[in-house]
Design an enzyme around this catalytic site. Structure first.
Site, PDB file in Angstrom:
ATOM      1  N   ASP A  52       0.856  -1.181   0.000  1.00  0.00           N
ATOM      2  CA  ASP A  52       0.000   0.000   0.000  1.00  0.00           C
ATOM      3  C   ASP A  52       0.895   1.235   0.000  1.00  0.00           C
ATOM      4  O   ASP A  52       1.686   1.438   0.929  1.00  0.00           O
ATOM      5  CB  ASP A  52      -0.909  -0.016   1.230  1.00  0.00           C
ATOM      6  N   ASP A  55      -2.780   2.453  -6.181  1.00  0.00           N
ATOM      7  CA  ASP A  55      -1.731   2.533  -5.161  1.00  0.00           C
ATOM      8  C   ASP A  55      -1.663   1.334  -4.218  1.00  0.00           C
ATOM      9  O   ASP A  55      -0.942   1.381  -3.216  1.00  0.00           O
ATOM     10  CB  ASP A  55      -1.899   3.807  -4.330  1.00  0.00           C
ATOM     11  N   GLU A  56      -2.380   0.262  -4.514  1.00  0.00           N
ATOM     12  CA  GLU A  56      -2.254  -0.914  -3.650  1.00  0.00           C
ATOM     13  C   GLU A  56      -2.538  -2.185  -4.431  1.00  0.00           C
ATOM     14  O   GLU A  56      -3.259  -2.188  -5.431  1.00  0.00           O
ATOM     15  CB  GLU A  56      -3.172  -0.819  -2.422  1.00  0.00           C
TER      16      GLU A  56
END
Length: 363
Positions: free
Chosen positions: A9, A103-104
């Site tokens: 993350d 983003d993860e």
């Protein structure tokens, strides 16, 4: 063989990219998206989070909590470009990568592609490469299933990692506040508190029947998660069917002015989620629930994917116009994007079938 799952993350991704690219913003509380007068926060820097500023918060509330807050216009093309850099790093370490947003992602690193020998070290190498190649930090959770890996990635944020070993899973979950369970929002946490359920241990003490009575379809997930169990595989070919959001209002809205103003907030919230996930869809659906709980939906499809927030907003406003004037007060508004473009069968097959393992991996 137990799976070795890593959840990566990025730390305050949108805000961190802006601070990286603009030295004048470093060390300052910033909010990506919105403005001091209207809109919602898409992302907040850690300096802003210290004042209680959070994503999806109305900009006016964020400014009130942090008067020195600087609002920055989002640059989604840049975020997508950086996300592709990060994905390329993931692909070095695993053939099984399941992105959740820009983003993860989950990575199944059970098969050690580079012969590193440890899932913990793999996570460290990924974070090291991300920092070296993007000048951004990431946090990681390492465990034997997706639920625990995701919870663990939040344990030592920012720029840290945490491991939950198989022998530690049940005890780790027992001590977790219910709000830390993925999918348990504020309202569900309140319902749990009213039932005397505050921790994973409290959840585990309940029967499956009790959980089904009070939490419906989520019951089995909660029953198993409270025991540290989660059999879901990392699915690189997972296809998301829609991205959306809705809001229920304390007072029913009757005027067009109220409805258009409320719709702008929903547009901001949903477009933020669309941008975070890099989604491209052709169909926009508006959902409206009246004061008597009667619900209507209207959808419009375009021949090509919707491009940009401006086009998304124009289409949403046009759909709403077709429902005005409203016969009753409106208590809920929602938007969702669907009709996503899917990869070809060959592309899906190429992603879903990883190369044979070279090394078995330990924690």
């Amino acid at each position: 063989m137990l799976r070795k799952i890593v959840h990566i993350d990025m730390d305050a991704f949108f805000a961190s990219v802006e601070q990286r690219d603009n030295p004048a913003l470093r060390g300052r509380p910033i909010a990506v998206g919105g403005s001091a007068e209207r809109g919602v926060v898409a992302a907040a820097s850690y300096e802003a989070r210290q004042f209680g500023v959070r994503s999806a918060m109305p900009s006016v509330t964020a400014k009130r909590r942090c008067p020195q807050l600087t609002f920055v216009k989002p640059r989604f093309d840049v975020y997508k470009s950086v996300s592709r850099q990060i994905r390329a790093i993931f692909d070095r370490y695993s053939s099984l990568v399941e992105p959740l947003s820009l983003d993860e992602a989950y990575l199944d690193v059970t098969e050690d592609r580079q012969g590193i020998g440890s899932a913990i070290r793999v996570a460290s190498c990924i974070r090291r490469d991300i920092l070296a190649e993007t000048a951004l930090t990431a946090s990681a959770g390492i465990s034997y299933n997706k639920f625990l890996a995701k919870v663990a990635s939040d344990q030592n944020k920012p720029d840290g990692q945490f491991v939950v070993l198989p022998a530690e899973g049940a005890a780790f979950v027992a001590a977790l506040p219910t709000r830390r369970f993925y999918g348990v929002g504020p309202r569900t946490a309140e319902r749990m508190a009213d039932l005397g359920i505050h921790t994973g241990a409290d959840l585990r003490a309940q029967s499956l029947g009790f959980l089904q009575q009070h939490f419906g379809k989520s019951a089995m997930y909660l029953f198993r998660a409270s025991r540290g169990e989660d059999d879901r595989p990392v699915r690189p070919d997972r296809v998301r069917k829609s991205v959306g959001g809705e809001r229920t209002y304390a007072q029913d809205m009757t005027s067009s002015i109220e409805l258009y103003a409320a719709l702008e907030d929903i547009i901001d919230i949903v477009w933020q989620r669309i941008a975070q996930q890099g989604a491209q869809g052709r169909t926009l659906t508006l959902k409206m629930k009246y004061a008597d709980f009667r619900q209507v939906t209207r959808a419009q499809s375009l021949p090509a994917p919707i491009v940009g927030r401006e086009q998304f907003g124009e289409l949403a406003r046009a759909i709403l116009a077709g429902l005005l004037p409203v016969p009753l007060g409106v208590r809920l508004l929602g938007l969702s994007l669907s009709g996503f473009e899917t990869p070809t069968a060959q592309a899906t097959q190429d992603i879903a079938e990883p190369a044979p393992a070279q090394y078995p991996l330990q924690f």
